[in-house]
Scaffold this motif. Structure first.
Motif, PDB file in Angstrom:
ATOM      1  N   PRO A  32     -38.439 -24.115   5.406  1.00  0.00           N
ATOM      2  CA  PRO A  32     -38.344 -25.516   4.972  1.00  0.00           C
ATOM      3  C   PRO A  32     -37.382 -25.675   3.804  1.00  0.00           C
ATOM      4  N   SER A  33     -37.231 -26.912   3.363  1.00  0.00           N
ATOM      5  CA  SER A  33     -36.313 -27.206   2.260  1.00  0.00           C
ATOM      6  C   SER A  33     -36.745 -26.468   0.995  1.00  0.00           C
ATOM      7  N   GLY A  34     -35.741 -26.109   0.202  1.00  0.00           N
ATOM      8  CA  GLY A  34     -36.030 -25.490  -1.085  1.00  0.00           C
ATOM      9  C   GLY A  34     -36.190 -23.995  -1.046  1.00  0.00           C
ATOM     10  N   PHE A  35     -35.929 -23.353   0.085  1.00  0.00           N
ATOM     11  CA  PHE A  35     -36.077 -21.900   0.175  1.00  0.00           C
ATOM     12  C   PHE A  35     -34.741 -21.155   0.020  1.00  0.00           C
ATOM     13  N   PRO A 144     -34.687 -25.830   9.360  1.00  0.00           N
ATOM     14  CA  PRO A 144     -36.076 -25.827   8.864  1.00  0.00           C
ATOM     15  C   PRO A 144     -37.083 -25.383   9.918  1.00  0.00           C
ATOM     16  N   GLY A 165     -39.091 -17.966   6.043  1.00  0.00           N
ATOM     17  CA  GLY A 165     -39.376 -18.386   4.678  1.00  0.00           C
ATOM     18  C   GLY A 165     -40.081 -17.313   3.873  1.00  0.00           C
ATOM     19  N   ARG A 169     -38.529 -16.088   0.164  1.00  0.00           N
ATOM     20  CA  ARG A 169     -39.202 -16.292  -1.121  1.00  0.00           C
ATOM     21  C   ARG A 169     -38.679 -15.284  -2.142  1.00  0.00           C
ATOM     22  N   TRP A 198     -41.547 -19.633  -4.107  1.00  0.00           N
ATOM     23  CA  TRP A 198     -40.784 -20.799  -3.620  1.00  0.00           C
ATOM     24  C   TRP A 198     -39.602 -21.039  -4.547  1.00  0.00           C
ATOM     25  N   GLN A 264     -43.571 -34.156   5.977  1.00  0.00           N
ATOM     26  CA  GLN A 264     -42.210 -33.643   6.154  1.00  0.00           C
ATOM     27  C   GLN A 264     -41.186 -34.562   5.504  1.00  0.00           C
ATOM     28  N   PRO A 269     -43.415 -28.600   0.925  1.00  0.00           N
ATOM     29  CA  PRO A 269     -43.070 -27.276   1.480  1.00  0.00           C
ATOM     30  C   PRO A 269     -44.122 -26.774   2.462  1.00  0.00           C
ATOM     31  N   THR A 271     -44.415 -24.234   6.200  1.00  0.00           N
ATOM     32  CA  THR A 271     -43.745 -23.300   7.105  1.00  0.00           C
ATOM     33  C   THR A 271     -44.157 -23.612   8.541  1.00  0.00           C
ATOM     34  N   LEU A 281     -47.596 -24.380   1.725  1.00  0.00           N
ATOM     35  CA  LEU A 281     -47.458 -23.428   0.633  1.00  0.00           C
ATOM     36  C   LEU A 281     -48.778 -23.356  -0.139  1.00  0.00           C
TER      37      LEU A 281
END
Length: 939
Positions: A32-35, A144, A165, A169, A198, A264, A269, A271, A281
Motif C-alpha cells: 500500500p501507499s507509504g511503503f 498497491p 509490504g 518495511r 511502516w 482505501q 495502511p 496489506t 497495519l
C-alpha cells in the motif's frame, strides 16, 4: 523521468542487492501507499550497469493504445539506438519490442510505477513482452495490489520476483540508521512496534523533533478523514484480524457497506491478501482497540462473538486472543483444556505450547496444564526451560505428564538410565492410555540404547497390545518403536515393514514431524538395501518437510545425508555433509549427536586418507560421548580400529577389534583380512562400499555425465584448437565477440552448466557486478547469434542450467581428439593429430582452460604416439615433428621416433634423432639420456 533522491532518503541496500542479483526478468513491488515502492525503484534505476527507462502510469493509461504510445516514446527517449517496431500503437507486437532490446549491447531496466492503473489488455501485452526478454534485462513494477498479469505459470514461476509490504518495511537496523541520518532521537521498539516498520509513519516520527506527536497520530489523522457514518462504527473493525465486507456482516458489526473502500480512499495502511480482503497495519489495530475499549460492554460482546466465530472457523488461538481482549476467563480456560487434550492425543506439541503460553500471559495455569506445558517445551527443543518447570511441579504433587517431560528431557540429553527411571515411574503412575503407551516407548528406547534389545523386544509386545485402542498416532508410534527394535536385532525386512506401517498412519494424520522422522529412517534402510537415489530423495523430502521448525531433528537428517553418501562411497560429499551436520549439532549443544556424527566423519576421513583429521574427529567424539551409551562407545572403539588398520598399525587394530565381543560381520571381515583371508566374510553392499578403501574393495562405478540426444537437420562444427571458429550447416557462423565464442565452446564441451559455473570457469569466478552483467550479456548475445539461423531456442535455460539445445548436433575437434586417445583406428588417430594443430583456445585464461588444455594435449600426444607405432617411417617422422612443434620437451615423442627409425633400419636417422634428444635434455633439463641409450648411440 527518474525521480530525484529525497533529502533524507534511506538507501535500501539489502533490497537493491536482492534485485540486482536476482535472475528474474520481472520484479513486482506490491504494497500500500507509504511503503517506499517508488523510492526503492528510483534507487534501483539510478544504479549503474543498466540503461534505465521510467514510466509512471496515469488513469489515461487504462486505454491500451495510450499506454503503448507512451511506452514506446519512453523507450525511444531512453534508448534511441534500439530498433523498435513501427505501426499502429495498439497493435505493436510485444515480442518484437523484446527482440529489439535483446539485440542491444547494454542491459535495460524498464520501471513501471502505478501498474494497477493498466488495462487488462495492457497487462497481457506486458506478459508477452517480459516472456521474451533475455538475460540482463529487467522490468521493475509497483502497485498497491497484485495486478492480474496473465503470466504463463510454467515459464514465469522462475522469472518473477515478488517483494511485498512485509519486505519493504524498515528493519530495526534501518529504522535506527534512518533516525540517526535525520539527527532525530532513536526510538525503542516499544515506541515503533505499532508502525511495524511502516516507512511513512517512521518518516513522520523522525520529522517530529519536539516529541509532540505519537506514532499513532498519523493513523488517527487518517481515520478522521473517514465519512462520519463510517468513522462512528469503525472501532468495531478491531475485532476482525482480516478486513472484508463479508466478515464484517458475519460478525454483525455496525460498519456500513463500502467501509473498506472508504479506508482505501483515505490511505489507511492495509496489506491486500486477496481480492476484497486486507490485513491492516498493527498501528491501525492498536488505535481501534483503544477506541473500542471506551465502550466496555460493547467490546466484551463483540470480542465474545468474534471468539465464538473464530472457534467455529477452526481458529482456536485467535479465539483465545479474543476471549483475552474481552476479559472472558472461564471460556478461555475451557477452550484451552479441550485444545490441549486434543493436541496431546495427536502428539502435536507445538500447538500445545502456543495455546498454553498464550493463556498463561493473563491467567495462572492449573498443575495438569503446567505439566503439559513442560512436556511441550521439551518436545519443541526448549529442554532446559521445560525440565525446570517439570521438576518444580513434582515438588508439589505427582503429575504424570511432569514425569513424562523429565523422561523425554533425559532422552534428549542421552542419559539413558535416568530416562529408564522416569519411564518406569510413569508406567506406575500413568492415568491415561496415552501416558502408559509413551512410558513403554521411552522404556524401550532406553533399553535399546543401554544395549538390552531382548528386554526391549519383550516390553514392545506389551506396547503393541495397549496402543491399538488409542489414537492412530499412538499406534503409529508403536510401529515405529518396533521398527527400531528389529533394526537393532538386524532384521531389516521386519524393520522396514513396521516403519512403513508407521509412515502410512502418520501420513493419514498429516503429522509432519513424525513423517519426517520416518522418512529419515526409511532413507537409511533403503540406502543399506542399495537404493541410494531413493534414499537421497527421502532424506531431502524430510529436510524440506521440517524446514527450520525443528532444529534438533534437522541435525539428525543432515547426519543421514552424510551416511547415505558414505554408503555410496562418495567420500568427499560425505565429509562435507558431516561437517554441516556437525556445525548444526554444536550450535544446538547436542553431545550424543556430536559423537555420532564425528564417528561417521572420522570413518569418511579415514577412507579419504586424511588420518590426522580422522584422529581429531575421534578425539572429539570421545570428548562428547555420554558415559552410559554403550552402543556409541562400541562404535567409537570399532572406528578407532579402522583408523589404526588404515595406517598400518595392525596389532593395535587387532587388539581394538578383539575388545569388541559383538557378533559383527564387519568386525569379522576385518579380522579375516588381518589373517590373510581376504573376502572370506560376505558383507552387505553398503558396508562394502563404505569400507571400499580399507577393505581394498572395488571403487564405485562412475556415473556417466548426462548427454543430450542429437537430432538431424542442424549441425554445428567447432574448431577450438587455436582461435575458435564455428560453422552451422556448413556456413560460417558470425559470433558477436570473443567471449561469445568462448562460451559456445565451453557449453559444447561441458554439455550443461549453471551461470555460476560459467562465471567461475570463463570469468575466473569473479563476483564483481560488472563480470556478472557481462556474462549475462554474453549469454544473450550468443543466443541471438544462433537464433538468426535456427527455428528454435538454441540456448535454453532449464532447471537453472544452460545447455545447447538437443536439436543441435555438435561436432568439435576437441571431442575428436579425446575420442582418439585410446582408439586403435588409424584414420581416427590421423584426424586427431591433424586437429591438434595449435593449443586449445590459447587466449583463454583460468583454471578450467589450463586444465582442459593440458588434458587435450595429453590426448593428442597419446594418439600421435599410437599412430607412430603403426605408421610407415615418413608418416611417423611427420607425426613426431608435429608433436614436437607443440611440445619440444616431450621425451616420449623422441623415444618413439627412435623406435620408428630402428624399425625401419635407418641408423643415420636414429643417430640424428638421438643427438637432437641429447641436446634438448642438456639445454632444457641439464640432464643426459638414459645409460642404455648412451651406450647404444653415443659411440
Amino acid at each position: 523521468m527518474i525521480p530525484r533522491p529525497l533529502r533524507h532518503e534511506l538507501r535500501r541496500t539489502h533490497l537493491l542487492d536482492r534485485i540486482e542479483r536476482s535472475e528474474e526478468s520481472l520484479v513486482l513491488l506490491i504494497a500500500p501507499s507509504g511503503f517506499g515502492k517508488t523510492t526503492l525503484m528510483a534507487q534501483s534505476a539510478r544504479q549503474g550497469g543498466r540503461r534505465s527507462a521510467w514510466l509512471s502510469l496515469s488513469p489515461d493509461d487504462g486505454d491500451p493504445a495510450i499506454f503503448n504510445t507512451r511506452f514506446l516514446h519512453t523507450l525511444r527517449e531512453a534508448i534511441p539506438e534500439a530498433h523498435l517496431p513501427d505501426g499502429p500503437r495498439e497493435f505493436i507486437d510485444p515480442r518484437s519490442c523484446a527482440r529489439a532490446l535483446n539485440a542491444l549491447d547494454d542491459h535495460v531496466l524498464l520501471t513501471l510505477d502505478h501498474l494497477h492503473l493498466a488495462h487488462v489488455n495492457t497487462l497481457r501485452w506486458l506478459a508477452e513482452f517480459v516472456q521474451d526478454l533475455h538475460e540482463g534485462h529487467r522490468v521493475l513494477a509497483a502497485a498497491p495490489r497484485r495486478p492480474d498479469l496473465p503470466l504463463p505459470t510454467a515459464f514465469m514461476a522462475e522469472r518473477t520476483l515478488l517483494i511485498s509490504g512485509d519486505q519493504l518495511r524498515f528493519t530495526p537496523q534501518e529504522t535506527q540508521a534512518y533516525f540517526e541520518r535525520r539527527g532525530a532521537y532513536v526510538p525503542d521498539l516499544v515506541e515503533t512496534r505499532g508502525l511495524s516498520g511502516w516507512p511513512a509513519g517512521l518518516a513522520l516520527l523522525a520529522a517530529n523533533a519536539h516529541g509532540t506527536l505519537s506514532p499513532l497520530d498519523l493513523v488517527r489523522d487518517l481515520l478522521s478523514r473517514l465519512p462520519s457514518k463510517v468513522r462512528a462504527a469503525f472501532p468495531e473493525a478491531a475485532t476482525l484480524e482480516e478486513w472484508s465486507e463479508t466478515r464484517a456482516r458475519d460478525a454483525q458489526l455496525s460498519l456500513p457497506d463500502g467501509w473498506i473502500e472508504a479506508a482505501q480512499d483515505v490511505g489507511l495502511p492495509m496489506t491486500p491478501v486477496a481480492p476484497g480482503r486486507f490485513v491492516p497495519l498493527q498501528a491501525v489495530m492498536d488505535v481501534l482497540r483503544e477506541e473500542l475499549g471506551r465502550t466496555p460492554e460493547r467490546a466484551a460482546q463483540l470480542y465474545r462473538r468474534a471468539a465464538e466465530q473464530a472457534e467455529a472457523r477452526g481458529e482456536p488461538l485467535l479465539a483465545l486472543q479474543h476471549y483475552e481482549r474481552g476479559g472472558h476467563a472461564l471460556p478461555a480456560q475451557t477452550l484451552a483444556t479441550r485444545l490441549c487434550s486434543e493436541y496431546l492425543w495427536r502428539i502435536d506439541y507445538p500447538s500445545v505450547l502456543s495455546t498454553l503460553e498464550q493463556l498463561r500471559r493473563w491467567q495462572p495455569l492449573p498443575p495438569p496444564m503446567n505439566a503439559a506445558l513442560a512436556l511441550a517445551l521439551i518436545r519443541t527443543d526448549r529442554v532446559q526451560e521445560g525440565e525446570s518447570l517439570a521438576a518444580s511441579l513434582l515438588e508439589q504433587e505427582l503429575e504424570p505428564d511432569a514425569l513424562r517431560a523429565l523422561a523425554h528431557a533425559a532422552h534428549r540429553r542421552g542419559e539413558r538410565q535416568m530416562q529408564l527411571h522416569y519411564a518406569q515411574l510413569l508406567t506406575q503412575h500413568a492415568r491415561t492410555r496415552s501416558q502408559r503407551a509413551d512410558a513403554a516407548r521411552l522404556e524401550v528406547a532406553a533399553l535399546l540404547r543401554l544395549g538390552r534389545p531382548q528386554e526391549a523386544a519383550a516390553r514392545a509386545d506389551v506396547l503393541l497390545d495397549t496402543s491399538q485402542a488409542l489414537h492412530p498416532l499412538e499406534w503409529a508410534g508403536t510401529y515405529f518403536t518396533l521398527h527400531t527394535i528389529y533394526e537393532e536385532l538386524r532384521d531389516p525386512v521386519l524393520s522396514e515393514q513396521h516403519l512403513r506401517s508407521a509412515l502410512d498412519l502418520y501420513e493419514s494424520m498429516h503429522s509432519h514431524q513424525q513423517i519426517a522422522v520416518c522418512l529419515n529412517d526409511l532413507a537409511m534402510l533403503r540406502a543399506q538395501a542399495g537404493a541410494l537415489e531413493e534414499a537421497q530423495g527421502l532424506v531431502g523430502r524430510a529436510l524440506d518437510l521440517i524446514g527450520s521448525s525443528m532444529p534438533d531433528l534437522r541435525v539428525v537428517y543432515l547426519e543421514t545425508q552424510g551416511d547415505v553418501l558414505l554408503w555410496n562411497a562418495e567420500f568427499g560429499g560425505a565429509a562435507q555433509a558431516y561437517a554441516q551436520a556437525l556445525g548444526a549439532a554444536r550450535q544446538r549443544h547436542l553431545s550424543p549427536l556430536i559423537t555420532r556424527i564425528q564417528l561417521g566423519h572420522a570413518h569418511t576421513l579415514t577412507q579419504l586418507g586424511d588420518f590426522p583429521a580422522a584422529q581429531e574427529a575421534l578425539d572429539d567424539a570421545a570428548a562428547n560421548l555420554p558415559p552410559t551409551d554403550q552402543p556409541l562407545r562400541a562404535a567409537l572403539t570399532f572406528t578407532r580400529a579402522v583408523l589404526a588398520f588404515a595406517q598400518g598399525q595392525l596389532d593395535e587394530a587387532r587388539t581394538l577389534w578383539q575388545e569388541d565381543t559383538s557378533d559383527s560381520d564387519l568386525r569379522r571381515a576385518y579380522l579375516a583380512l588381518l589373517d590373510g583371508q581376504s573376502g572370506s566374510v560376505p558383507l552387505p553392499g553398503y558396508l562394502r562400499r563404505a569400507h571400499s578403501v580399507t577393505l581394498r574393495g572395488p571403487a564405485p562405478p562412475i556415473k556417466p555425465a548426462p548427454a543430450f540426444p542429437a537430432a538431424e537437420g542442424f549441425t554445428l562444427h567447432l574448431q577450438t584448437c587455436g582461435s575458435v571458429q564455428a560453422t552451422l550447416n556448413g556456413a560460417p557462423l558470425h559470433l558477436p565477440f570473443s567471449r561469445a565464442a568462448d562460451l559456445l565452446a565451453y557449453l559444447a564441451l561441458q554439455a550443461q552448466a549453471s551461470r555460476a559455473d560459467i562465471i567461475r570457469d570463463l570469468w575466473d569466478g569473479s563476483n564483481d557486478t560488472r563480470a556478472v552483467n557481462y556474462a549475462k550479456l554474453t549469454i544473450r548475445k550468443l543466443r541471438a547469434a544462433l537464433e538468426d539461423h535456427l527455428p528454435f531456442n538454441p540456448l535454453p535455460f532449464e532447471k537453472n542450467l544452460y545447455a545447447l539445445a538437443p536439436a543441435l548436433t555438435v561436432h568439435s575437434d576437441a571431442t575428436l581428439i579425446l575420442d582418439a586417445e585410446h582408439s586403435a583406428d588409424l584414420d581416427l588417430l590421423r584426424r586427431a593429430v591433424q586437429a591438434h594443430a595449435a593449443p586449445f583456445m590459447p587466449a583463454l585464461e583460468g583454471e578450467w582452460a589450463e586444465a582442459f588444455r593440458e588434458r587435450l594435449q595429453g590426448a593428442a600426444q597419446a594418439a600421435g604416439l599410437r599412430l607412430m607405432a603403426r605408421a610407415e617411417l615418413p608418416e611417423a617422422v611427420a607425426t613426431a615433428r608435429h608433436l614436437l612443434h607443440l611440445d619440444p620437451l616431450h621425451e616420449a615423442t623422441y623415444l618413439a621416433l627412435l623406435d620408428a627409425y630402428e624399425q625401419a633400419g635407418d641408423t643415420v636417422g636414429a643417430q640424428g634423432t638421438y643427438r637432437e634428444y641429447a641436446r634438448m635434455l642438456d639445454r632444457e633439463l641439464a640432464a643426459r639420456p638414459a645409460a642404455p641409450l648412451r651406450e647404444r648411440y653415443a659411440r
